[in-house]
Design an enzyme around this catalytic site. Structure first.
Site, short mmCIF file in Angstrom:
data_model
loop_
_atom_site.label_atom_id
_atom_site.label_comp_id
_atom_site.label_asym_id
_atom_site.label_seq_id
_atom_site.Cartn_x
_atom_site.Cartn_y
_atom_site.Cartn_z
CG HIS A 121 45.19 42.06 40.98
ND1 HIS A 121 45.54 40.76 41.25
CD2 HIS A 121 46.30 42.66 40.47
CE1 HIS A 121 46.82 40.58 40.94
NE2 HIS A 121 47.29 41.71 40.46
CB CYS A 180 48.07 39.55 37.67
SG CYS A 180 49.46 40.71 37.76
CD GLU A 191 42.58 39.46 42.76
OE1 GLU A 191 43.81 39.30 42.81
OE2 GLU A 191 41.95 39.59 41.69
#
EC number: 6.3.5.2
Length: 188
Positions: free
Chosen positions: A162, A75, A164
Site C-alpha cells: 500500500h 493489493c 498510500e
C-alpha cells in the site's frame, strides 16, 4: 486534462489513495466499482484499482482493466489484474500485515527511482502465486513472490503493498511515476 479514477473496492485505505494524489496536485476522483464501463472509458486518463477485502466484491474492476487505459492495481487491484490476464491468486502461505521489506528487481515504470530494497506496508492474506504470461515481476519479498508486476507491452501495473499508507517508504513516488505514465512523460 481528464482526472485519474480511483476505483473503490471497499478497502480500508482507498480514501488515502485519493488523498495522496491530491497532495501531489494530481486531479483524481474516487468512484464506486459499479460505475458504468462507458463512463470510465470516457471520463479518465488512468485507473487505479484500490484494495478491498474480497475479489468477489470487485464489481466491474475486471472490465476496467481492458479499456486500454493505464492501470495501477493496489493489493486487491493487483489480484484483479492478474486474474484478468490468466494468473492465479490464492491465500498466501504467510500473508502479510505490517512492515515488509521488498526487493526491487526492475526499476522501470512505476518503481523508477526507488532503492534496491525498501520498507512497505502490507495488508493482505491473498497473493498472486502464478504470474500471467505477459507480465514481468518487478519486486519480491520473503512473504510474497510477486510484490509488484508490470505488463510487458501495456501500461498495466500491480503492487501488493500500500503506497498510500505513510508507513511505506516514499509511497508517493509510485503515484508520481504512474501519473507520468498516464500523461506520456514516462513510457513505463
Amino acid at each position: 486534462m481528464l482526472p485519474l479514477y480511483v476505483v473503490n473496492n471497499y478497502g480500508q485505505f482507498n480514501h488515502l489513495i485519493l488523498r495522496a494524489l491530491r497532495d501531489l496536485d494530481i486531479d483524481a476522483k474516487l468512484i464506486p466499482n459499479t460505475t458504468p464501463v462507458s463512463e470510465v472509458r470516457e471520463g479518465c486518463q488512468g485507473i487505479i484499482l484500490g484494495g478491498g477485502p474480497d475479489i468477489s466484491r470487485a464489481g466491474l474492476s475486471h472490465e476496467y482493466v481492458r479499456l486500454g487505459k493505464p492501470v495501477l492495481g493496489i493489493c486487491l487491484g493487483l489480484h484483479v489484474i492478474a486474474q484478468e490476464f490468466g494468473g492465479t491468486v490464492q491465500s498466501g502461505q504467510k500473508g502479510g500485515y505490517g512492515a515488509v521489506e521488498v526487493t526491487i528487481t526492475d526499476h522501470d515504470g512505476i518503481l523508477q527511482g526507488y532503492p534496491q530494497t525498501m520498507q512497505v506496508w502490507a495488508s493482505h492474506a491473498d497473493e498472486v502465486v502464478t504470474l500471467p504470461g505477459d507480465f514481468d515481476r518487478l519486486a519480491t519479498s520473503s512473504i510474497c513472490g510477486n510484490e509488484a508486476i508490470a505488463h510487458k507491452h501495456l501500461p498495466i501495473f500491480g503492487i501488493q503493498w500500500h503506497p498510500e499508507v505513510s508507513h511505506t517508504f516514499e509511497g508517493h513516488r509510485v503515484f508520481e511515476n504512474f501519473f507520468s505514465i498516464c500523461t506520456g512523460q514516462n513510457k513505463g
